[in-house]
Design an enzyme around this catalytic site. Structure first.
Site, PDB file in Angstrom:
ATOM      1  N   ASP A   1      38.409  38.315  33.470  1.00 34.47           N
ATOM      2  CA  ASP A   1      38.456  39.755  33.244  1.00 34.47           C
ATOM      3  C   ASP A   1      37.959  40.515  34.474  1.00 34.47           C
ATOM      4  O   ASP A   1      37.014  40.092  35.147  1.00 34.47           O
ATOM      5  CB  ASP A   1      37.567  40.088  32.039  1.00 34.47           C
ATOM      6  CG  ASP A   1      37.551  41.558  31.718  1.00 34.47           C
ATOM      7  OD1 ASP A   1      38.592  42.072  31.284  1.00 34.47           O
ATOM      8  OD2 ASP A   1      36.493  42.192  31.900  1.00 34.47           O
TER       9      ASP A   1
ATOM     10  N   GLU B   1      42.722  38.978  36.106  1.00 33.12           N
ATOM     11  CA  GLU B   1      43.203  40.327  35.817  1.00 33.12           C
ATOM     12  C   GLU B   1      42.822  41.237  36.989  1.00 33.12           C
ATOM     13  O   GLU B   1      41.787  41.895  36.965  1.00 33.12           O
ATOM     14  CB  GLU B   1      42.579  40.851  34.513  1.00 33.12           C
ATOM     15  CG  GLU B   1      43.070  42.241  34.139  1.00 33.12           C
ATOM     16  CD  GLU B   1      42.006  43.086  33.434  1.00 33.12           C
ATOM     17  OE1 GLU B   1      42.391  43.962  32.649  1.00 33.12           O
ATOM     18  OE2 GLU B   1      40.799  42.884  33.690  1.00 33.12           O
TER      19      GLU B   1
END
Length: 459
Positions: free
Chosen positions: A240, A264
């Site tokens: 993330d 990400e």
């Protein structure tokens, strides 16, 4: 990731620790008895990640109440039969908002639903036993399980005086697992430096340059990475908000434990994505592709599909997607966008809500089958205008395909050059009943229905 509403509060201390950071390290190193001796199903028969399609097995605000792991467990058999090769789960450990959290505000990396802290024993998704049952069931169905890892920030620490800020900060972490206690030394600012590449939303920002943090995240035998892999049974990682720290962090994690890894890095600039994958030596979600598809299908201009994308630079590092828990902006032509990523290079991801709720599951299953069985080899873009797009996969382990996407309101036909001479072909979507024979020069006329697509290959 989405910002979770965080309300910091003081934790009632179970005991007070008056030792140096080195002593804390020794104390936590001795907490190996907290690592459960859990047997994880042998993983000898997993489908190779990338041979099929990844399923994002959640959406934002899935039902609370500790039921989600069992919901997903009930679907993995059907998903595997459809051609899914991996499932991506939400952050699985206890977060500051306890039973209400989607996991992106991590507090105790080693509590998967067994300690009564942050307002609950179970996480929003369920208990440790239910998570491990899901993982084992996925493995028994040949599916790898991808963990969502939040390394940039933490939440839920108690207040302590922070000499590096001259005020109190919420940086005192004493999780009930007894693993990876943290203080102000482990966050920014500290005695190493004031900040790194980026903080997020006012959360306590972890300092990955500290040896203590590196040891607990990936180096120690009982680190987060090794616990997730060896005890819980995760096979790979979705990282993330990797903009918040340097790419070497992901590279070091991957080198410590292996496994498929995707970051990400939320940026539409293909040059930035290409740079990051090279530095981190892992895959990235192809946001360049996502935004070009948005322009193409929502803006009714399929020439945008000619533009540069990560899969065109390095398909082996590109994870393509149409929607996820954070962003779902391709509304018009969404099935056409799936037809695009499931016939082109890269590793495609299907969003749970699209598959289970919003789109035609039969059409998606058909596209997954085409991806897994027919769509191989390099890509040649053959035609594009506002309404029509045609590309050819030149074949590798199969005959290849020609995909025809039609965003207009009427049937369209075009002559195209294929890879096949004097060969009967058909539309494997069933949208067209034509079964033409290619000419000696490999040309043939194909068609596609309005607001739809066709995919042609050797009959």
């Amino acid at each position: 990731m989405k910002t979770t509403k965080i309300f910091y509060f003081l934790l009632i201390s179970l005991f007070f620790i008056s030792c140096s950071e080195d002593e804390i390290t020794q104390e936590n190193e001795q907490s190996t008895e907290a690592v459960k001796e859990t047997v994880v199903t042998a993983k000898n028969n997993l489908k190779p990640i990338g041979s099929g399609v990844m399923m994002q097995a959640f959406y934002w605000d899935v039902p609370a109440g500790g039921t989600w792991w069992n919901v997903v467990k009930g679907k993995v058999d059907d998903w595997s039969n459809a051609g899914i090769d991996a499932i991506w789960l939400p952050p699985a450990s206890k977060a500051q908002n306890g039973p209400f959290s989607m996991g992106y505000d991590p507090f105790d990396y080693f509590d998967f639903g067994e300690y009564n802290q942050m307002g609950s024993v179970e996480t929003r998704f369920g208990s440790t036993a239910e998570l491990q049952s899901l993982v084992n069931t996925a493995h028994n169905n040949g599916l790898s399980v991808i963990a969502d890892i939040v390394l940039n920030h933490n939440s839920g620490g108690a207040s302590e005086y922070n000499p590096f800020k001259g005020t109190s900060t919420y940086t005192d972490y004493q999780p009930m697992s007894g693993m990876f206690n943290r203080t102000y030394y482990d966050f920014h600012p500290n005695d190493y430096h004031a900040n790194d590449e980026g903080a997020f939303g006012g959360f306590a920002d972890l300092c990955h340059h500290k040896t203590y943090v590196q040891d607990w995240l990936w180096n120690n035998s009982n680190s987060v990475a090794k616990y997730y892999k060896n005890v819980i049974g995760f096979d790979g990682w979705r990282f993330d908000y990797v903009k918040g720290f340097a790419p070497w962090v992901i590279k070091d994690w991957k080198n410590a434990v292996g496994g498929f890894s995707v970051g990400e890095y939320w940026d539409a600039n293909v040059n930035t994505l290409d740079w990051w994958t090279g530095q981190a030596e892992v895959s990235a979600f192809d946001f360049a592709c996502y935004y070009k598809m948005k322009d193409a299908f929502s803006g009714n201009d399929l020439t945008k599909l000619n533009d540069d994308m990560l899969w065109k630079r390095n398909a082996s590092k590109a994870v393509t997607f149409v929607a996820n828990h954070d962003t779902d902006e391709i509304v018009n032509g969404k099935i056409l966008a799936y037809a695009y990523i499931l016939t082109h290079e890269g590793y495609p991801t299907i969003f749970y809500s699209d598959y289970e709720q919003w789109l035609d599951k039969n059409k998606l299953n058909n596209l997954i089958w085409i991806h897994n069985n027919l769509a191989s080899g390099s890509t040649s873009i053959m035609y594009a205008d506002n309404d029509e797009y045609i590309a050819r996969r030149n074949g590798n382990n199969s005959a290849g395909i020609v995909v025809y996407i039609n965003n207009s309101n009427s049937w369209q036909e075009r002559w195209v050059e294929t890879n096949w001479s004097n060969t009967r072909i058909k539309d494997f979507t069933g949208h067209s009943g034509w079964e033409p024979v290619t000419q000696g020069g490999k040309w043939v006329k194909i068609q596609a229905p309005p607001k739809s697509y066709s995919v042609w290959s050797v009959k």
